[in-house]
Design a protein around this motif. Structure first.
Motif, PDB file in Angstrom:
ATOM      1  N   UNK A  52      15.130  -4.252  -3.543  1.00  0.00           N
ATOM      2  CA  UNK A  52      13.725  -4.635  -3.371  1.00  0.00           C
ATOM      3  C   UNK A  52      13.234  -5.429  -4.580  1.00  0.00           C
ATOM      4  N   UNK A  53      13.570  -4.951  -5.770  1.00  0.00           N
ATOM      5  CA  UNK A  53      13.162  -5.636  -7.003  1.00  0.00           C
ATOM      6  C   UNK A  53      13.814  -7.010  -7.111  1.00  0.00           C
ATOM      7  N   UNK A  54      15.039  -7.107  -6.656  1.00  0.00           N
ATOM      8  CA  UNK A  54      15.731  -8.401  -6.690  1.00  0.00           C
ATOM      9  C   UNK A  54      15.038  -9.404  -5.776  1.00  0.00           C
ATOM     10  N   UNK A  55      14.586  -8.927  -4.608  1.00  0.00           N
ATOM     11  CA  UNK A  55      13.920  -9.799  -3.633  1.00  0.00           C
ATOM     12  C   UNK A  55      12.484 -10.116  -4.048  1.00  0.00           C
ATOM     13  N   UNK A  56      11.796  -9.090  -4.586  1.00  0.00           N
ATOM     14  CA  UNK A  56      10.393  -9.241  -5.001  1.00  0.00           C
ATOM     15  C   UNK A  56      10.272  -8.774  -6.456  1.00  0.00           C
ATOM     16  N   UNK A  57      10.614  -9.643  -7.415  1.00  0.00           N
ATOM     17  CA  UNK A  57      10.691  -9.229  -8.827  1.00  0.00           C
ATOM     18  C   UNK A  57       9.348  -8.989  -9.512  1.00  0.00           C
ATOM     19  N   UNK A  58       8.258  -9.356  -8.873  1.00  0.00           N
ATOM     20  CA  UNK A  58       6.939  -9.134  -9.485  1.00  0.00           C
ATOM     21  C   UNK A  58       5.869  -9.078  -8.397  1.00  0.00           C
ATOM     22  N   UNK A  59       4.646  -8.740  -8.815  1.00  0.00           N
ATOM     23  CA  UNK A  59       3.537  -8.614  -7.870  1.00  0.00           C
ATOM     24  C   UNK A  59       3.258  -9.921  -7.138  1.00  0.00           C
ATOM     25  N   UNK A  60       3.374 -11.021  -7.844  1.00  0.00           N
ATOM     26  CA  UNK A  60       3.086 -12.319  -7.240  1.00  0.00           C
ATOM     27  C   UNK A  60       4.048 -12.603  -6.080  1.00  0.00           C
ATOM     28  N   UNK A  61       5.346 -12.390  -6.303  1.00  0.00           N
ATOM     29  CA  UNK A  61       6.341 -12.631  -5.256  1.00  0.00           C
ATOM     30  C   UNK A  61       6.107 -11.705  -4.056  1.00  0.00           C
ATOM     31  N   UNK A  62       5.760 -10.462  -4.354  1.00  0.00           N
ATOM     32  CA  UNK A  62       5.516  -9.511  -3.276  1.00  0.00           C
ATOM     33  C   UNK A  62       4.277  -9.905  -2.480  1.00  0.00           C
ATOM     34  N   UNK A  63       3.236 -10.332  -3.163  1.00  0.00           N
ATOM     35  CA  UNK A  63       1.999 -10.708  -2.482  1.00  0.00           C
ATOM     36  C   UNK A  63       2.175 -11.929  -1.595  1.00  0.00           C
ATOM     37  N   UNK A  64       3.095 -12.810  -1.962  1.00  0.00           N
ATOM     38  CA  UNK A  64       3.331 -14.035  -1.208  1.00  0.00           C
ATOM     39  C   UNK A  64       4.247 -13.826  -0.003  1.00  0.00           C
ATOM     40  N   UNK A  65       4.915 -12.687   0.047  1.00  0.00           N
ATOM     41  CA  UNK A  65       5.888 -12.424   1.116  1.00  0.00           C
ATOM     42  C   UNK A  65       5.200 -12.090   2.430  1.00  0.00           C
ATOM     43  N   UNK A  66       5.865 -12.384   3.521  1.00  0.00           N
ATOM     44  CA  UNK A  66       5.376 -11.993   4.836  1.00  0.00           C
ATOM     45  C   UNK A  66       5.655 -10.506   5.036  1.00  0.00           C
ATOM     46  N   UNK A  67       4.759  -9.852   5.756  1.00  0.00           N
ATOM     47  CA  UNK A  67       4.935  -8.419   5.999  1.00  0.00           C
ATOM     48  C   UNK A  67       6.288  -8.129   6.644  1.00  0.00           C
ATOM     49  N   UNK A  83       5.663   0.870   2.509  1.00  0.00           N
ATOM     50  CA  UNK A  83       5.903  -0.551   2.260  1.00  0.00           C
ATOM     51  C   UNK A  83       4.661  -1.366   2.566  1.00  0.00           C
ATOM     52  N   UNK A  84       3.948  -1.001   3.630  1.00  0.00           N
ATOM     53  CA  UNK A  84       2.730  -1.727   4.019  1.00  0.00           C
ATOM     54  C   UNK A  84       1.646  -1.553   2.951  1.00  0.00           C
ATOM     55  N   UNK A  85       1.484  -0.344   2.434  1.00  0.00           N
ATOM     56  CA  UNK A  85       0.482  -0.094   1.391  1.00  0.00           C
ATOM     57  C   UNK A  85       0.854  -0.798   0.086  1.00  0.00           C
ATOM     58  N   UNK A  86       2.139  -0.796  -0.239  1.00  0.00           N
ATOM     59  CA  UNK A  86       2.610  -1.477  -1.448  1.00  0.00           C
ATOM     60  C   UNK A  86       2.341  -2.977  -1.351  1.00  0.00           C
ATOM     61  N   UNK A  87       2.634  -3.542  -0.197  1.00  0.00           N
ATOM     62  CA  UNK A  87       2.393  -4.969   0.047  1.00  0.00           C
ATOM     63  C   UNK A  87       0.896  -5.274  -0.026  1.00  0.00           C
ATOM     64  N   UNK A  88       0.085  -4.400   0.572  1.00  0.00           N
ATOM     65  CA  UNK A  88      -1.370  -4.576   0.561  1.00  0.00           C
ATOM     66  C   UNK A  88      -1.919  -4.527  -0.863  1.00  0.00           C
ATOM     67  N   UNK A  89      -1.404  -3.611  -1.675  1.00  0.00           N
ATOM     68  CA  UNK A  89      -1.831  -3.489  -3.079  1.00  0.00           C
ATOM     69  C   UNK A  89      -1.561  -4.791  -3.824  1.00  0.00           C
ATOM     70  N   UNK A  90      -0.369  -5.347  -3.646  1.00  0.00           N
ATOM     71  CA  UNK A  90       0.000  -6.588  -4.328  1.00  0.00           C
ATOM     72  C   UNK A  90      -0.897  -7.739  -3.897  1.00  0.00           C
ATOM     73  N   UNK A  91      -1.167  -7.826  -2.606  1.00  0.00           N
ATOM     74  CA  UNK A  91      -1.997  -8.920  -2.100  1.00  0.00           C
ATOM     75  C   UNK A  91      -3.439  -8.820  -2.603  1.00  0.00           C
ATOM     76  N   UNK A  92      -3.977  -7.610  -2.653  1.00  0.00           N
ATOM     77  CA  UNK A  92      -5.354  -7.429  -3.130  1.00  0.00           C
ATOM     78  C   UNK A  92      -5.490  -7.831  -4.589  1.00  0.00           C
TER      79      UNK A  92
END
Length: 349
Positions: A52-67, A83-92
């Motif tokens: 997961x960290x390799x694919x999304x190494x930081x909040x910015x990368x995670x926020x830009x990813x599709x659900x 995973x949905x809450x983690x993604x939502x946190x990054x996007x907010x």
């Protein structure tokens, strides 16, 4: 203070060497804590964390990813709301240009970050003096102090927070919280605890009074719901597979599966055909090709996969609710484990 010093000294020599302990970066700690909610530390969890960290190494990368892509990296780990809450946190945080919250009271405002996760991040990353109370900690405290109250009770957990706030190391709160967690995970285990190796055995109530195996008290009311799923495996003339995105507030929300008939009771083939007609307005010739039982925390799913030939399939009607993908696209979508097992049974993945 003697309690604190002893478990920290023990921890420095015996701590679990986990990849997220090599950093104090709050994003990495956040990901690890989300993955460990309702999941034990294991080689599987570590593998998922590293991927997961390799694919999304930081909040910015995670926020830009599709659900869909976030859920795909989570596929097989379960409890997908994490995973949905983690993604939502990054996007907010990224969309509102907010820096990572560094206080417990700010962290717990976000969905998915409860008292334990918030306290763990705040103490480990920002040195806030606040107890992180998980199941391991409850077990240690119940045995050490001889507490016979139900550890699933909110009142008991609040009492533990008060107790720990008085005995924890104020200079190293993050290390203290990790130390008592590891003590519970490594030595003060639910079964066969290693009391002779425990650094606080001399002052442990349960060791002195022979109540180690009576504590902690944990009263869990389990309400098991039994559900019957009948999945329709439908292919068009080009062998494209019909799938659906689960959007209801139910298990596997956001994942993909097949057209589904659900029942509270086991159905006969005739009853299944009748329900398919009422729900989808199509005539089918179902053929059972695979079945399994899938157990969740409070549910048991009896699942049957029916290969269906549909007469007079109106793709326009079907495309209002479903869509078709080729075999080669299966790897692009996140599926619940029963669907993955079906694909493996059919040798499609």
């Amino acid at each position: 203070m003697d309690f604190s010093k002893k478990i920290i000294n023990w921890y420095k020599k015996n701590y679990r060497k986990l990849p997220w302990r090599k950093t104090k970066d709050p994003y990495y700690i956040l990901v690890s804590e989300f993955m460990l909610q309702q999941t034990r530390v294991s080689q599987k969890t570590i593998r998922y964390y590293l991927d997961f960290i390799k694919e999304f190494p930081n909040l910015e990368k995670l926020s830009q990813a599709k659900e869909k892509n976030v859920l795909k990296k989570w596929e097989g780990l379960g409890y997908y709301f994490r995973a949905k809450y983690l993604h939502s946190f990054a996007k907010k945080l990224q969309n509102n240009k907010i820096s990572f919250p560094n206080k417990y009271k700010e962290l717990i405002k976000y969905k998915g970050i409860g008292p334990y996760t918030g306290a763990a991040i705040a103490s480990i990353c920002f040195h806030e003096v606040i107890p992180a109370i998980d199941g391991n900690v409850c077990r240690v405290l119940s045995r050490y102090f001889g507490i016979h109250e139900d550890i699933t009770s909110i009142n008991t957990k609040n009492m533990f927070r008060v107790v720990v706030s008085k005995i924890m190391d104020f200079e190293h709160p993050g290390i203290f919280n990790q130390a008592i967690m590891d003590l519970g995970s490594i030595l003060c285990t639910p079964k066969n605890p290693k009391c002779l190796l425990c650094p606080i055995q001399d002052s442990c109530f349960s060791i002195q009074n022979g109540t180690v195996h009576q504590l902690p008290v944990k009263k869990i009311k389990k309400f098991i719901k039994h559900r019957f799923f009948y999945y329709l495996f439908i292919c068009d003339r080009n062998n494209n597979i019909c799938i659906n995105k689960r959007s209801t507030k139910d298990i596997w929300e956001g994942l993909y599966d097949f057209p589904l008939i659900e029942s509270k009771i086991n159905l006969s083939i005739h009853e299944i055909v009748d329900k398919i007609w009422k729900k989808f307005r199509v005539i089918v010739s179902p053929n059972l090709v695979y079945k399994l039982e899938h157990k969740l925390t409070h549910q048991i799913l009896s699942i049957q996969f029916l290969s269906c030939q549909i007469k007079n399939l109106d793709r326009n009607i079907f495309l209002d609710r479903f869509f078709f993908i080729s075999y080669n696209q299966i790897g692009e979508y996140p599926f619940p484990r029963p669907i993955i097992l079906f694909f493996k049974h059919k040798k499609m993945i």
